[in-house]
Design a protein around this motif. Sequence first.
Motif, PDB file in Angstrom:
ATOM      1  N   ARG A 275       0.921  -1.197  -0.014  1.00 41.98           N
ATOM      2  CA  ARG A 275       0.002   0.098  -0.023  1.00 41.98           C
ATOM      3  C   ARG A 275       0.756   1.323  -0.213  1.00 41.98           C
ATOM      4  O   ARG A 275       0.633   2.318  -0.885  1.00 41.98           O
ATOM      5  CB  ARG A 275      -0.888  -0.124   1.120  1.00 41.98           C
ATOM      6  N   GLU A 276       1.777   1.300   0.746  1.00 45.44           N
ATOM      7  CA  GLU A 276       2.760   2.277   0.893  1.00 45.44           C
ATOM      8  C   GLU A 276       4.427   1.921   0.971  1.00 45.44           C
ATOM      9  O   GLU A 276       4.605   0.574   1.171  1.00 45.44           O
ATOM     10  CB  GLU A 276       2.627   3.243   2.187  1.00 45.44           C
ATOM     11  N   ARG A 277       5.337   2.607   0.569  1.00 41.62           N
ATOM     12  CA  ARG A 277       6.577   2.264   0.658  1.00 41.62           C
ATOM     13  C   ARG A 277       7.373   3.285   1.208  1.00 41.62           C
ATOM     14  O   ARG A 277       7.194   4.552   0.858  1.00 41.62           O
ATOM     15  CB  ARG A 277       7.219   2.055  -0.897  1.00 41.62           C
ATOM     16  N   LEU A 278       8.249   3.052   2.131  1.00 41.84           N
ATOM     17  CA  LEU A 278       9.089   4.077   2.755  1.00 41.84           C
ATOM     18  C   LEU A 278      10.446   4.112   2.164  1.00 41.84           C
ATOM     19  O   LEU A 278      10.993   2.946   2.153  1.00 41.84           O
ATOM     20  CB  LEU A 278       9.281   3.551   4.369  1.00 41.84           C
ATOM     21  N   TRP A 279      10.917   5.176   1.594  1.00 48.11           N
ATOM     22  CA  TRP A 279      12.150   5.264   1.192  1.00 48.11           C
ATOM     23  C   TRP A 279      13.061   5.755   2.141  1.00 48.11           C
ATOM     24  O   TRP A 279      12.701   6.822   2.677  1.00 48.11           O
ATOM     25  CB  TRP A 279      12.147   6.136  -0.202  1.00 48.11           C
ATOM     26  N   GLN A 280      14.183   5.459   2.333  1.00 48.66           N
ATOM     27  CA  GLN A 280      15.339   5.932   3.073  1.00 48.66           C
ATOM     28  C   GLN A 280      16.453   6.190   2.118  1.00 48.66           C
ATOM     29  O   GLN A 280      17.343   5.328   1.721  1.00 48.66           O
ATOM     30  CB  GLN A 280      15.518   5.173   4.024  1.00 48.66           C
ATOM     31  N   VAL A 281      16.753   7.707   1.984  1.00 41.72           N
ATOM     32  CA  VAL A 281      17.828   8.121   0.787  1.00 41.72           C
ATOM     33  C   VAL A 281      18.790   8.896   1.514  1.00 41.72           C
ATOM     34  O   VAL A 281      18.814   9.518   2.056  1.00 41.72           O
ATOM     35  CB  VAL A 281      16.946   8.749  -0.146  1.00 41.72           C
ATOM     36  N   ARG A 282      19.949   8.332   0.916  1.00 37.73           N
ATOM     37  CA  ARG A 282      21.164   9.063   1.320  1.00 37.73           C
ATOM     38  C   ARG A 282      21.428   9.944   0.037  1.00 37.73           C
ATOM     39  O   ARG A 282      21.801   9.131  -1.009  1.00 37.73           O
ATOM     40  CB  ARG A 282      22.250   8.278   1.778  1.00 37.73           C
ATOM     41  N   THR A 283      21.724  11.269   0.139  1.00 33.53           N
ATOM     42  CA  THR A 283      22.234  11.895  -1.161  1.00 33.53           C
ATOM     43  C   THR A 283      23.348  12.838  -0.846  1.00 33.53           C
ATOM     44  O   THR A 283      23.295  13.299   0.208  1.00 33.53           O
ATOM     45  CB  THR A 283      20.779  12.744  -1.829  1.00 33.53           C
ATOM     46  N   LYS A 284      23.883  13.162  -1.930  1.00 31.85           N
ATOM     47  CA  LYS A 284      25.151  14.265  -1.673  1.00 31.85           C
ATOM     48  C   LYS A 284      24.596  15.365  -1.847  1.00 31.85           C
ATOM     49  O   LYS A 284      25.111  16.308  -1.023  1.00 31.85           O
ATOM     50  CB  LYS A 284      25.963  13.962  -3.279  1.00 31.85           C
ATOM     51  N   LYS A 285      23.489  15.640  -2.364  1.00 33.61           N
ATOM     52  CA  LYS A 285      23.012  17.270  -2.479  1.00 33.61           C
ATOM     53  C   LYS A 285      21.460  16.984  -2.654  1.00 33.61           C
ATOM     54  O   LYS A 285      20.935  16.222  -3.305  1.00 33.61           O
ATOM     55  CB  LYS A 285      23.576  17.880  -3.981  1.00 33.61           C
ATOM     56  N   VAL A 286      20.989  18.183  -1.987  1.00 37.61           N
ATOM     57  CA  VAL A 286      19.451  18.064  -1.872  1.00 37.61           C
ATOM     58  C   VAL A 286      18.929  19.503  -2.824  1.00 37.61           C
ATOM     59  O   VAL A 286      19.571  20.523  -2.387  1.00 37.61           O
ATOM     60  CB  VAL A 286      18.643  17.979  -0.473  1.00 37.61           C
ATOM     61  N   ILE A 287      18.191  19.510  -3.846  1.00 37.76           N
ATOM     62  CA  ILE A 287      17.537  20.565  -4.213  1.00 37.76           C
ATOM     63  C   ILE A 287      16.111  20.657  -3.827  1.00 37.76           C
ATOM     64  O   ILE A 287      15.247  19.786  -4.049  1.00 37.76           O
ATOM     65  CB  ILE A 287      17.510  20.604  -5.858  1.00 37.76           C
ATOM     66  N   MET A 288      15.534  21.756  -3.079  1.00 37.51           N
ATOM     67  CA  MET A 288      14.430  22.169  -2.554  1.00 37.51           C
ATOM     68  C   MET A 288      13.582  22.941  -3.619  1.00 37.51           C
ATOM     69  O   MET A 288      13.940  24.087  -3.589  1.00 37.51           O
ATOM     70  CB  MET A 288      14.361  22.617  -1.041  1.00 37.51           C
ATOM     71  N   ALA A 289      12.596  22.493  -4.259  1.00 34.68           N
ATOM     72  CA  ALA A 289      11.922  23.503  -5.068  1.00 34.68           C
ATOM     73  C   ALA A 289      10.368  23.082  -4.528  1.00 34.68           C
ATOM     74  O   ALA A 289       9.619  22.512  -5.176  1.00 34.68           O
ATOM     75  CB  ALA A 289      12.184  22.664  -6.294  1.00 34.68           C
ATOM     76  N   THR A 290      10.249  23.547  -3.352  1.00 39.38           N
ATOM     77  CA  THR A 290       8.621  23.271  -2.683  1.00 39.38           C
ATOM     78  C   THR A 290       7.681  24.156  -2.814  1.00 39.38           C
ATOM     79  O   THR A 290       6.688  24.101  -2.529  1.00 39.38           O
ATOM     80  CB  THR A 290       9.103  22.747  -1.291  1.00 39.38           C
ATOM     81  N   GLY A 291       8.044  25.015  -3.715  1.00 36.16           N
ATOM     82  CA  GLY A 291       6.755  26.060  -3.983  1.00 36.16           C
ATOM     83  C   GLY A 291       6.423  26.992  -2.833  1.00 36.16           C
ATOM     84  O   GLY A 291       7.169  27.301  -1.890  1.00 36.16           O
ATOM     85  N   ALA A 292       5.219  27.530  -2.917  1.00 40.09           N
ATOM     86  CA  ALA A 292       4.803  28.534  -1.934  1.00 40.09           C
ATOM     87  C   ALA A 292       3.257  28.147  -1.761  1.00 40.09           C
ATOM     88  O   ALA A 292       2.706  27.431  -2.537  1.00 40.09           O
ATOM     89  CB  ALA A 292       4.840  29.961  -2.365  1.00 40.09           C
ATOM     90  N   ILE A 293       2.697  28.493  -0.557  1.00 43.31           N
ATOM     91  CA  ILE A 293       1.232  28.477  -0.427  1.00 43.31           C
ATOM     92  C   ILE A 293       0.695  29.803   0.019  1.00 43.31           C
ATOM     93  O   ILE A 293       0.818  30.536   0.459  1.00 43.31           O
ATOM     94  CB  ILE A 293       1.463  27.636   1.030  1.00 43.31           C
ATOM     95  N   GLU A 294      -0.496  29.661  -0.689  1.00 39.26           N
ATOM     96  CA  GLU A 294      -1.408  30.725  -0.796  1.00 39.26           C
ATOM     97  C   GLU A 294      -2.060  30.977   0.581  1.00 39.26           C
ATOM     98  O   GLU A 294      -2.534  30.104   1.244  1.00 39.26           O
ATOM     99  CB  GLU A 294      -2.429  30.492  -1.767  1.00 39.26           C
ATOM    100  N   ARG A 295      -2.133  32.317   0.715  1.00 42.24           N
ATOM    101  CA  ARG A 295      -2.472  32.803   2.279  1.00 42.24           C
ATOM    102  C   ARG A 295      -4.199  33.261   1.914  1.00 42.24           C
ATOM    103  O   ARG A 295      -4.780  33.737   1.201  1.00 42.24           O
ATOM    104  CB  ARG A 295      -1.915  33.710   2.710  1.00 42.24           C
ATOM    105  N   HIS A 296      -4.840  32.729   3.241  1.00 42.51           N
ATOM    106  CA  HIS A 296      -6.315  33.209   3.280  1.00 42.51           C
ATOM    107  C   HIS A 296      -6.596  34.499   3.492  1.00 42.51           C
ATOM    108  O   HIS A 296      -5.625  35.215   4.246  1.00 42.51           O
ATOM    109  CB  HIS A 296      -7.104  32.100   4.373  1.00 42.51           C
ATOM    110  N   MET A 297      -7.677  35.320   3.349  1.00 41.23           N
ATOM    111  CA  MET A 297      -7.845  36.431   3.693  1.00 41.23           C
ATOM    112  C   MET A 297      -8.801  36.342   5.058  1.00 41.23           C
ATOM    113  O   MET A 297      -9.433  35.400   5.204  1.00 41.23           O
ATOM    114  CB  MET A 297      -8.856  37.279   2.471  1.00 41.23           C
TER     115      MET A 297
END
Length: 499
Positions: A275-297
């Motif tokens: 049903r689900e898979r857990l990934w445990q990753v070792r990486t040399k570099k992480v690129i975060m492109a996680t965007g932005a979240i809109e705000r409520h009035m």
Amino acid sequence: MSGAYRIKGAGRLTPARTARFSFDGKSYTALQGDTVASALLANGVHLIGRSFKYHRPRGFLSAGPEEPNALIDVSRDASRRQPNVRATVQEVFDGAIVSSQNRYPSLSFDVGAINDFFSPFFAAGFYYKTFMWPKAAWHKLYEPIIRRAAGLGSAPKEGDTDQYASRFAHCDVLVAGGGAAGLTAALSAAKTGAKVILVDENPTVGGALRFESGTVINGQNGYDWAQSVLAELKAMPNVEVLTRTTVFGYYNHNFIGLAERVTDHLASPALHEPRERLWQVRTKKVIMATGAIERHMVFANNDRPGIMLASAARTYLNQYGVAVGHNVGVYTAHDSAYEAAFDLKRAGVKIAAIVDCRPNPDQKLLDEARALGIEVLAGHSVYDTAGRLRVTSMTVGRNGGSGKRKIAVDALIVSAGWTPSVHLFSQSRGKLKYDAANQRFLPDVHVQDGVSIGACNGTDDLSALLSEAAAAGGGEVAVSGSNANTWTGGMIGAAEGAG
């Protein structure tokens, strides 16, 4: 078509591919690729839950993982049930049994709503004094009632019959987010020969490009460009693309935790599939492109069903082909809500009015609104709304003025701007800085070998975003945004995980 609010020719789903599901015992038709949220909205259902304390009616606020209201119970049969699933990310599958939570006896008539009438007596902390006397009543009266009221969904009593898996992986570059920035960075890194893992929590890549209607990259529609880059990445032997996968942890020494939803969207999962898979990753570099979240009035009664973020309304329209209402109001302090209003208007949806609390919005936006026949009330605010189980009107007045005007609506979309999604960066122990000019926090000091790009880094211009992403990948990619003026994928319009 599946629902009165489904717009013919809009969206990216195939009308011939349908799925049947039920919500609180009532059967509905969805299109394959719908989320529970988009399928219910297509059928005119806005009421999805009740608030925890006062049991006020709640509707969909977003179209993504940041959803606070639409928590549902999903099951395939009596032995496979999952509570507290977000309806905005749960894909519909044939035969899905969906139920609302935190209500009795029904969603439309909830006896717990009496708490809302007595809310003046339920000030914060009132229970610390109220439930201390008489002392004997705690174990026999107070505690049993409070425990039954605690939480939202009910935990399954049956044993879990599903299988789960785990996997270890190593790579040179892990990219979190499959929007314009994430795709560009992944392709740039892959072309250097680096081993790349690209992760996105949505079923399809594109991020904000999924709801953007006017963005052009390298001569292609933004969404089509994203799919072409995805195809190129999948054809490369040194690239692993993981969709429906959430980056949930950024730990020491670039150790990354991923949760992959493998079969949650399937009607009949294969017996050998987890049903689900857990990934445990070792990486040399992480690129975060996680965007932005809109705000409520912020305004009185801004929590009624039918009131949602402008980017959500745009996603439901351009990705799923669903209009959030037939007579939609707009309340904004940011340009991106205008684009949502324009898209809805061009799709045949009536826009009651655009209420902009800023006294002098961009003239180009005002001209386009006028050309489309949309009334714009600049220097005005929404002071209140009406409606019990769904918003029916908004009360509007000039800022600082005394006169008020009530405008009928069946949905109200809002935008107060965008907040960079810096959660993953902060979890890596990165330090933030305050951007006073734009009133936002941005990544500053990276403690580990990682880099933030795109909307989560405060990069608003499309051309600058693409250049920044290509440089972060360490290679060269020929990309150009040919209409940066209409791009709303940076601070203006990227969704979480969009980049």
